[in-house]
Design an enzyme around this catalytic site. Structure first.
Site: not given
Ligand code: ADP
Ligand code: ZN
Length: 650
Positions: A237-240, A242-243, A461
């Site tokens: 999945g994309p970054p961030g 929640g992996k 704009e």
């Molecule tokens: P990844 O590993 O996919 O890049 P992370 O697991 O490190 O992402 O997520 C970073 C932060 O984003 C987590 O510490 C959390 O605070 C927040 N986050 C991401 N997905 C969720 C989710 N589904 N529910 C709650 N918090 C989330």
């Molecule tokens: Zn423009």
């Protein structure tokens, strides 16, 4: 409680290897020698005048030795030593040794020599004090300078040998633990462990992964029937999204240790380190089984070893990957180690890694939809003190395309903004400011913009907004601003429709809207500017994607040159002929040209609205959706009226 453990065994520092002590003793001895040598009281330091008066003139001096052109050692004639003035010094002299009893410093050898000859003017040449010149080294320093490098080399060598040859026993080395995995261990704890409650949304993924938790808690339930639990689970999945969070939650729910390491930490400067770290990581995990190993960014080591990469093959990566495969094959599932890995490019992983018995189960995480965003907001709002006006539905609505990490970031940013203005609680307005900041960057009110530039930006704009407003398939702007933010000078905010499929009409209208800025500039000012760089880039990419990837052009038809393996960039040869390339160029050009003509046409037809919006923008700098609607006097097809009134506050 979460506890970061140093990977060292806590007792190991007690059993320091004996070799180190020998080195310490030797060093101390050397130091002693040196200090003793420097601190001796013979010879005694005297002045030139004292020397001349008390020794040279009475003719007591046997000889003079000039050391390194800086010091002169004075030797007294043995027969004169009984003289009371020498008695003190002579006593401290080692028995019957001929050593200098006195010395003095000189500035330069020439001056010394002249002075000496002057002082001995009246002495017959044969009786004059003989002077010899010696170059001498300080033995204390010499010894240290010679021996120290050797000792250091021996020391480092012995540590290196230890850390590579004797596997687990080597872990006590602190300084040279290249081969050791710096895996962070989250110990089983009670207070701050991550649980599934903290993971919002992704119900399917949670359900699927819950089986792992059950297995870790009670392995025999599955193994009694001979079932095998997957060893490796790939979170894609994309970054961030929640992996990492999900993997931690699994460990937290099951109450097992969690070992995590990022793929890039395996690939380091030193060759062979990656494989050693991998081995070490698994050794630690097995020692603490049942446990979870989490490898983040696995694509950095698990990339396909394909033909396209042979030009830039990376042996280090290959050996790390091989080690990972060997480790995966090397334990059986009943040992209780489960490997979770995360990547945002599942398609570029080596197929060996995805074979049954390795990472054969994949869980896809996507950017959250509006309901999931709401749930994520709720999780991250919990620790904050929020005002009564905070509307979570609206926040979720206004953050399409945001990841869980973005939302966590917004919540924190909003709290910071509220704290800065000394509020009692975080209000809706703070959340909107935080969203704007995360999307567009910091406001730069200090950026110098001339009135003429401001006018141009306002029309540019407004051009975007008005074209979008009258196109049936475009997204109407939520607000438009000409306050410089981040790198951009002005911006219009949109909330894209959340859908998976983009139609040809929507593509065309998006391109048209992107060109609306430049079209307005041409229409109003009669000339063009550099202000449209981003727009042109976006439009060109869209048009190119339509033709080459999505098969949406008439001339080329339903053909796609998309390469899902991710190797497309490495290919030196294009997968199509020169003639096709010409058709592509032509198609892209005509798409853009048509869109530009259309944008100008719309703006021409609604010139009055364009002017009015631009003037309003120059006056107020930020114009919101309901005001745009008033100026345009038109209701766009895609306008979501139920949120219009709420969006007023941003
Ligand atoms: P990844 O590993 O996919 O890049 P992370 O697991 O490190 O992402 O997520 C970073 C932060 O984003 C987590 O510490 C959390 O605070 C927040 N986050 C991401 N997905 C969720 C989710 N589904 N529910 C709650 N918090 C989330
Ligand atoms: Zn423009």
């Amino acid at each position: 409680m979460q506890k970061k453990l140093d990977s060292r065994d806590p007792k190991s520092h007690l059993k320091k290897p004996g070799g180190v002590y020998v080195i310490y003793i030797l060093l101390t001895l050397l130091l002693f020698l040196f200090v003793w040598y420097r601190n001796d009281s013979i010879p005694q330091e005297i002045t030139w005048n004292y020397f001349v008066e008390n020794m040279l003139v009475p003719r007591d001096v046997d000889k003079l030795v000039v050391i390194n052109g800086q010091k002169v050692n004075v030797y007294i004639k043995p027969v004169k030593l009984s003289d009371p003035k020498y008695a003190e010094q002579a006593k401290s002299r080692p028995k019957n040794m001929v050593i200098p009893l006195y010395n003095f410093s000189i500035g330069s050898v020439e001056v010394f020599y002249d002075q000496l000859r002057e002082a001995e003017q009246n002495v017959p040449i044969a009786d004059r004090v003989p002077v010899t010149y010696v170059t001498e080294r300080n033995w204390g320093w010499n010894v240290i300078l010679w021996v120290l490098p050797f000792l250091l080399i021996v020391f480092i060598w012995s540590r290196l040998l230890r850390s590579t040859s004797s596997g687990m026993q080597s872990l006590n080395s602190n300084l040279f633990k290249f081969g050791q995995s710096p895996a962070r261990v989250t110990e089983i704890g009670t207070q701050s462990k991550t649980t599934f409650d903290q993971v919002a949304g992704m119900e399917e993924a949670k359900e699927e992964i819950y089986e792992i938790v059950k297995f870790l808690k009670n392995p025999s339930f599955y193994t009694r029937l001979g079932a095998k639990i997957p060893k490796g689970i790939l979170l894609v999945g994309p970054p961030g999204t929640g992996k990492t969070l999900l993997a931690k939650a699994v460990a937290g729910e099951a109450g097992v240790p969690f070992f995590s390491l990022s793929g890039s930490e395996f690939i380091e400067m030193f060759v062979g380190v990656g494989a050693a770290r991998m081995r070490d990581l698994f050794a630690k995990a097995k020692a603490k089984a049942p446990s979870i190993v989490f490898i983040d960014e696995i694509d950095t080591i698990g990339r396909m070893r394909g033909k396209a990469y042979s030009l830039q093959s990376n042996d280090e990566r290959d050996s790390t990957l091989n080690q990972l495969l060997a480790e995966l094959d090397g334990f059986d599932t009943s040992s209780g180690v489960i490997v979770l890995a995360a990547t945002n490019r599942g398609d570029i992983l080596d197929s060996a890694l995805l074979r049954p018995g390795r990472f054969d189960r994949h869980i896809h995480l996507e950017l959250p939809n509006i309901n999931e965003r709401k749930a994520i907001f709720l999780v991250h709002l919990k620790p904050l003190t929020i005002g009564t006006d905070v509307n979570v539905d609206q926040l979720a609505y206004q953050t399409p395309g945001f990841s869980g990490a973005d939302i966590a970031n917004i919540c924190n940013e909003a709290a910071l903004i509220a704290a800065r203005s000394e509020k009692e609680a975080v209000e809706q307005e703070d959340f909107f400011n935080a969203i704007d900041r995360v999307v567009g960057g910091l406001e730069k009110k200090s950026k110098v913009i001339t009135p003429a530039e401001k006018r141009r930006i306002a029309f540019h704009e407004s051009g975007h907004v008005i074209t979008g407003w009258f196109l049936p398939h475009a997204t109407p702007a939520l607000k438009v601003s000409i306050i410089p933010r981040g790198k951009s000078l002005g911006a219009a905010w949109y909330i894209p429709e959340e859908h998976q499929i983009v139609t040809r009409e929507e593509f065309l209208d998006t391109i048209c809207m992107a060109l609306g800025g430049r079209a307005a500039e041409e229409l109003v000012f009669g000339d063009l500017s550099s202000n449209a760089l981003d727009d042109l880039e976006k439009a060109t990419k869209q048009a190119y994607g339509m033709v080459v990837y999505y098969g949406l052009s008439n001339a080329l038809g339903p053909i796609s040159f998309y390469d899902s393996t991710g190797h497309g960039d490495q290919n030196l040869v294009k997968p199509y002929s020169e003639k096709t390339a010409e058709i592509i160029d032509h198609e892209v050009r005509s798409l853009i040209d048509d869109a530009y003509v259309k944008a100008k046409e719309i703006l021409n037809n609604h010139r009055h609205q364009l002017n009015e919006l631009a003037e309003l923008l120059i006056k107020k700098e930020v114009v919101h959706q309901d005001e745009i609607r008033k100026v345009a006097n038109h209701l766009p097809a895609n306008l979501k009226t139920d949120y219009v009134s709420q969006c007023r506050s941003i």
